[in-house]
Structures are given as C-alpha cells and as structure tokens.
Scaffold this active site. Structure first.
Site, short mmCIF file in Angstrom:
data_model
loop_
_atom_site.label_atom_id
_atom_site.label_comp_id
_atom_site.label_asym_id
_atom_site.label_seq_id
_atom_site.Cartn_x
_atom_site.Cartn_y
_atom_site.Cartn_z
N ASN A 111 -53.51 2.77 92.00
CA ASN A 111 -53.67 4.13 91.43
C ASN A 111 -52.62 4.43 90.37
O ASN A 111 -52.90 5.10 89.38
CB ASN A 111 -53.59 5.17 92.55
CG ASN A 111 -54.74 5.05 93.52
OD1 ASN A 111 -55.62 4.21 93.32
ND2 ASN A 111 -54.74 5.86 94.56
N THR A 157 -70.99 26.15 48.06
CA THR A 157 -71.01 26.78 49.38
C THR A 157 -72.49 26.93 49.70
O THR A 157 -73.30 27.15 48.78
CB THR A 157 -70.32 28.17 49.40
OG1 THR A 157 -71.03 29.04 48.52
CG2 THR A 157 -68.86 28.10 48.98
N HIS A 158 -72.85 26.78 50.95
CA HIS A 158 -74.27 26.79 51.36
C HIS A 158 -75.08 25.76 50.58
O HIS A 158 -76.28 25.96 50.35
CB HIS A 158 -74.90 28.17 51.17
CG HIS A 158 -74.10 29.30 51.72
ND1 HIS A 158 -74.27 29.81 52.98
CD2 HIS A 158 -73.07 30.01 51.17
CE1 HIS A 158 -73.41 30.80 53.19
NE2 HIS A 158 -72.66 30.92 52.10
N ASN A 293 -80.02 1.67 50.57
CA ASN A 293 -79.78 2.77 51.50
C ASN A 293 -78.33 2.82 51.98
O ASN A 293 -77.72 1.78 52.22
CB ASN A 293 -80.70 2.62 52.73
CG ASN A 293 -82.16 2.71 52.34
OD1 ASN A 293 -82.53 3.44 51.42
ND2 ASN A 293 -83.00 1.95 53.04
N GLU A 298 -74.51 6.44 57.11
CA GLU A 298 -75.37 7.10 58.10
C GLU A 298 -74.90 6.77 59.52
O GLU A 298 -74.92 7.63 60.41
CB GLU A 298 -76.83 6.68 57.91
CG GLU A 298 -77.42 7.28 56.65
CD GLU A 298 -78.75 6.65 56.25
OE1 GLU A 298 -79.53 7.31 55.57
OE2 GLU A 298 -79.00 5.49 56.63
N TYR A 325 -56.55 10.56 93.40
CA TYR A 325 -57.43 9.56 92.80
C TYR A 325 -58.79 9.57 93.49
O TYR A 325 -58.89 9.66 94.71
CB TYR A 325 -56.82 8.14 92.92
CG TYR A 325 -57.74 7.08 92.33
CD1 TYR A 325 -57.77 6.85 90.96
CD2 TYR A 325 -58.60 6.34 93.14
CE1 TYR A 325 -58.64 5.90 90.42
CE2 TYR A 325 -59.46 5.40 92.61
CZ TYR A 325 -59.48 5.18 91.24
OH TYR A 325 -60.33 4.26 90.70
N GLN A 330 -62.57 5.77 87.55
CA GLN A 330 -62.70 4.45 86.93
C GLN A 330 -63.55 4.53 85.66
O GLN A 330 -63.43 3.69 84.77
CB GLN A 330 -63.35 3.49 87.94
CG GLN A 330 -63.62 2.11 87.43
CD GLN A 330 -63.94 1.15 88.56
OE1 GLN A 330 -63.06 0.77 89.32
NE2 GLN A 330 -65.19 0.78 88.69
N LYS A 333 -62.49 4.80 81.36
CA LYS A 333 -62.03 3.81 80.37
C LYS A 333 -63.09 3.43 79.33
O LYS A 333 -62.77 3.28 78.16
CB LYS A 333 -61.49 2.57 81.09
CG LYS A 333 -60.08 2.82 81.61
CD LYS A 333 -59.58 1.76 82.52
CE LYS A 333 -60.14 1.86 83.91
NZ LYS A 333 -59.82 3.12 84.63
N1 ARG Z 1 -60.40 -0.03 88.89
C1 ARG Z 1 -59.79 1.20 89.31
C2 ARG Z 1 -59.86 2.24 88.19
O1 ARG Z 1 -60.04 1.87 87.07
C3 ARG Z 1 -58.37 0.97 89.65
C4 ARG Z 1 -57.85 1.83 90.70
C5 ARG Z 1 -58.43 1.49 92.00
N2 ARG Z 1 -57.87 2.29 93.02
C6 ARG Z 1 -58.52 2.47 94.18
N3 ARG Z 1 -57.94 3.21 95.05
N4 ARG Z 1 -59.69 1.96 94.39
O2 ARG Z 1 -59.77 3.42 88.41
#
Ligand code: ARG
Length: 461
Positions: A111, A157-158, A293, A298, A325, A330, A333
């Site tokens: 964590n 403008t506009h 194009n 775009e 946590y 998770q 990311k």
């Molecule tokens: N893969 C987990 C994440 O990205 C890591 C932390 C995991 N901790 C747990 N108590 N399962 O959040």
C-alpha cells in the site's frame, strides 16, 4: 501465477479468472524503476533500525542494485504472471539472493510502495513534461511567432470578423496558456508527501527520521523539493489527490492543444487558406485523390475526450471510497499513464508540425480588406471626438449596414455621404482608420513585449 506476497491464510488456490482479473502487472510494470528505489531505501532503513544485519543489508542492497542495472540495460524481463510489479521485483530478488530476500518486506506494505512508486513516477514525468515537452513547444511557438511578426490577421469573436490583430500575438496567446499549464503541473507536485513508513495504513515502529535520512543518502533523487515528510500515515495511504490534480492539469493542457489544433484545421481549409500544413503531418483519402486531410490535428482534438475521461474515471473511482486502501485504487494508474503519454505525444508532434507550417500571406491580407474589421476603430475615433460611445456605436453600425445594403464600400463613399453619419467622418479619416497597421498599432494595452513563458523545475536525476 507466480509466487504471491500473501497466501498463508488461504486453503484454496485462487481461481484463475480472479488472478487474471485482479493482476495489474500489465499496467504497473512502468513503475519498476521507482519500486526498486523504494526497496533500496527500505533496505537501508531496515539496516539502520537493526532489523537486518549488515551482511544481510549488503546482500539485499546488491541484489536490488543488480536488478536496477538490468532494468537500465533493458535486460529486465517482466513476469506477466506476477500479480503486480511489487510482487515481480520481490520474486526476482528472491531468485537472485535467496531466502534473505524474504526479509525485505519487514514492516512495509504494498500500500505504501504503490503510493511511493506512483508519486515518484509523477515527479519524473511531470518535470519532464514541464522542462522538455512544454519547454520545447513554447520555444517553437515563440520562433513561429517571431518569424511572422509582421503579419496582421483578422481577429475573430463568435467566428465572425472582429478586429485586426498581430498574428504574432495570436500565436503567443498559446504560449501563455502553456505557461499556466506548466505552473499548474508544478503546483501539483508541491503537495506530495513521502509515504514510506506508512505501512499498510497504521505506520511502523521505525522513526520517520530514518526514512528521511535513508532517502537522502541513497536516493539523492528523492531528496527533492517536492517531497514532504509523512505526517499522517492514514492520509498517505488513502490519498490519490495528486493523480487527480495532475490529470486535471493535463486535461486543461489538452484542451489548449485541441483549441490550437482547431485553429490550424480551420486556417487550413480552402475557405480560409491562411496556412498550409506540411504533407508529413497530413493523410489522404482512399477515394478522393485530391484530399489532404489534417488527421493529426483532428486526433489531437479527439484525444481531449480521453484526457477528460481519464480525469473523470479517477474522480468517480475515488468517490465515496472508505479510508484507507481499497483495491479499486489499482485502477488509478491506467488513466494516469494514458494522459501522460497522450500529452507527451501531442506536444512532440505539435512542436514539429508548427515548424513546417507555411503561411499564405496573400489570403490573410485579402481578408483584411473587409471593412467591418475597422468599425470599432471608427467608433473609437468618434468617441475621441467627444461623441458618446453608445451614440458612436449606433452611427457606425448604421454606416456598416447601409454599406452592406447598398453593396458599396465605405472607402468608395463621397465626403458628402459620409458627413451624413457624423461631421467627423470623411474620406481621409476612413482611409487612415481602415488600415490594418494603424489599427494594431493603436492598441497599447499589451504590456509585455518580451515573453517569459518558459517555466522550469528542478528535475530529479
Ligand atoms: N497492485 C496494487 C495497486 O496498484 C498494489 C497494492 C496492493 N495492495 C493490496 N493491499 N492489495 O493498487
């Protein structure tokens, strides 16, 4: 699935579907270098706290440094069967140095590792975006603006003709937006706290002082102005504000880039014909042979949806989560990495695209002949001659309307005709005022001639 960091409490094997569903290595492998750094720091702390012996410390430290080198040389092979990057590195260390590796996890939790890794990733990426990606882009914007510093264009403008402006000022407006983006991104780093020592949530019996000393000693990289000492471990484990702040700053930055893309798309249409975009940044049509194009622009416009979506997805994921946590976290990311990549790619592409833009001065100049662009200057002129501005506005509005209704240019009207609108208006006055150079030079409200749009931050090594 490879060896887990837990399992003692379980009597059954994890269902393979669950293994697949819960693992994150496919995404968090990008945190590898930061995770190794976290472990190097932790090893040092364990030694200082006498939780491992000096020989054990040396073995662990060397093992981790070897993994670090392998990663640097591209020799690190991620084990796709690991639950996450933290597990993968732990298992690699065990294979390298044997059972002593099992001591590495003393008094720590994934964590805190995941927070540390993600924060350190953010520091590196955000610093790089500010110093390199935005820095190079602003430099190119300034170059582009200065190369065409004598061009005057219609301002809108506009999307309707408004008043003439300097092309340079129009383009530099984007540099100012990017300066704010840099500042926003930098600001998001100032609230980062240093999570090691938080444990799973409740902290460890080792002093915070040890973590700071170790961080300074081993990873000068972490002795970074942005990191503050942990004050509340519960907050540290629960907090993902930094991700939301960065995603928000990146969403705003992406919005700026999409507006620039849109300006270039419009300017490159047959109807405008102000600019030509280099062939290398355009694509064609499978059916219509004549087509060129602006797909790159775009897509820059289109990716803004993803940038907003990434921000919203983390905001919604965090909403109502109890402290501390939860596995939901998770999922922070993927959006973070996605937005960082989109912005870096877009900035690099736009930097190059701008360098190849050709300006069609003739088409721009032709638009400047349109007389309504000078209506406001003419109203100002009357106001300077003590005509109340509202009255002046009405007089010139009427003059423009008559010119359109009669299909007659104001410049072609005789003095007698013009006088009917105001005794101050005659052919000479019109000739003077209906001039793009006079118009832009009459504007004095630009206070800064020399730009200082580039922002730099102390970069981690
Ligand atoms: N893969 C987990 C994440 O990205 C890591 C932390 C995991 N901790 C747990 N108590 N399962 O959040």
């Amino acid at each position: 699935m490879s060896k887990k960091l837990w399992g003692g409490r379980f009597s059954k094997k994890t269902n393979p579907l669950v293994e697949d569903f819960t693992k994150s290595i496919d995404v968090d492998y990008l945190l590898a270098r930061h995770d190794i750094m976290a472990s190097l720091i932790h090893t040092k702390i364990l030694a200082k706290a006498k939780l491992i012996s000096e020989p054990e410390f040396k073995i662990l430290y060397k093992g981790l440094s070897d993994i670090q080198n392998e990663l640097g040389k591209g020799k690190f092979k991620f084990d796709k069967n690991s639950e996450d990057i933290h597990t993968d590195i732990q298992n690699k260390l065990e294979r390298k140095v044997g059972p002593v590796a099992l001591k590495l996890h003393t008094a720590r939790s994934r964590n805190e590792q995941v927070v540390f890794d993600t924060k350190r990733y953010c520091v590196f990426e955000v610093c790089n975006i500010i110093n390199k990606s935005i820095g190079d882009f602003i430099k190119q914007i300034e170059k582009f603006a200065n190369t065409h510093k004598n061009i005057i264009m219609p301002g809108y403008t506009h999307m309707q003709h408004a008043q003439p402006v300097k092309f340079k000022d129009y383009i530099l407006a984007y540099a100012y937006m990017l300066k704010r983006d840099s500042k926003r991104l930098e600001d998001s780093l100032h609230r980062l706290t240093y999570p090691l020592g938080s444990g799973a949530l409740a902290g460890t019996s080792m002093e915070a002082k040890l973590y700071n000393e170790a961080a300074k000693e081993i990873a000068e990289k972490m002795d970074h102005p942005f990191f503050k000492v942990v004050e509340n471990t519960i907050d540290n484990i629960s907090d993902r504000d930094f991700i939301i702040e960065i995603l928000s700053a990146l969403a705003i930055l992406g919005m700026h880039l999409s507006r620039m893309a849109e300006d270039f798309i419009i300017w490159s249409t047959q109807e405008f014909g102000f600019i030509e975009i280099d062939d290398a940044f355009c694509t064609g049509s499978s059916l219509m042979p004549q087509k060129k194009n602006p797909d790159t622009l775009e897509l820059i416009r289109g990716h803004t949806g993803e940038l907003y979506g990434n921000l919203v997805s983390v905001l919604v994921m965090m909403k109502g989560l109890p402290l501390t946590y939860n596995r939901d976290m998770q999922l922070d990311k993927k959006p973070l990495f996605s937005s960082i990549k989109i912005i870096k790619d877009e900035l690099e592409i736009l930097t190059r695209l701008i360098a190849g833009i050709k300006i069609n001065k003739v088409n721009i100049k032709r638009q400047l002949e349109e007389e309504s662009l000078y209506a406001t200057d003419l109203a100002f002129y009357l106001a300077k001659n003590k005509v109340p501005f509202r009255k002046a506005h009405e007089i010139i509005g009427k003059l423009i309307k008559d010119s359109l209704d009669l299909n007659r240019r104001i410049k072609d009207m005789k003095d007698e005709e013009l006088k009917k609108y105001s005794p101050f208006i005659n052919g000479k006055v019109i000739k003077n005022i209906f001039n793009p150079i006079t118009s832009v030079n009459s504007k004095k409200s630009f206070s800064k001639k020399n730009l200082s749009c580039r922002v730099t931050v102390v970069e981690p090594r």
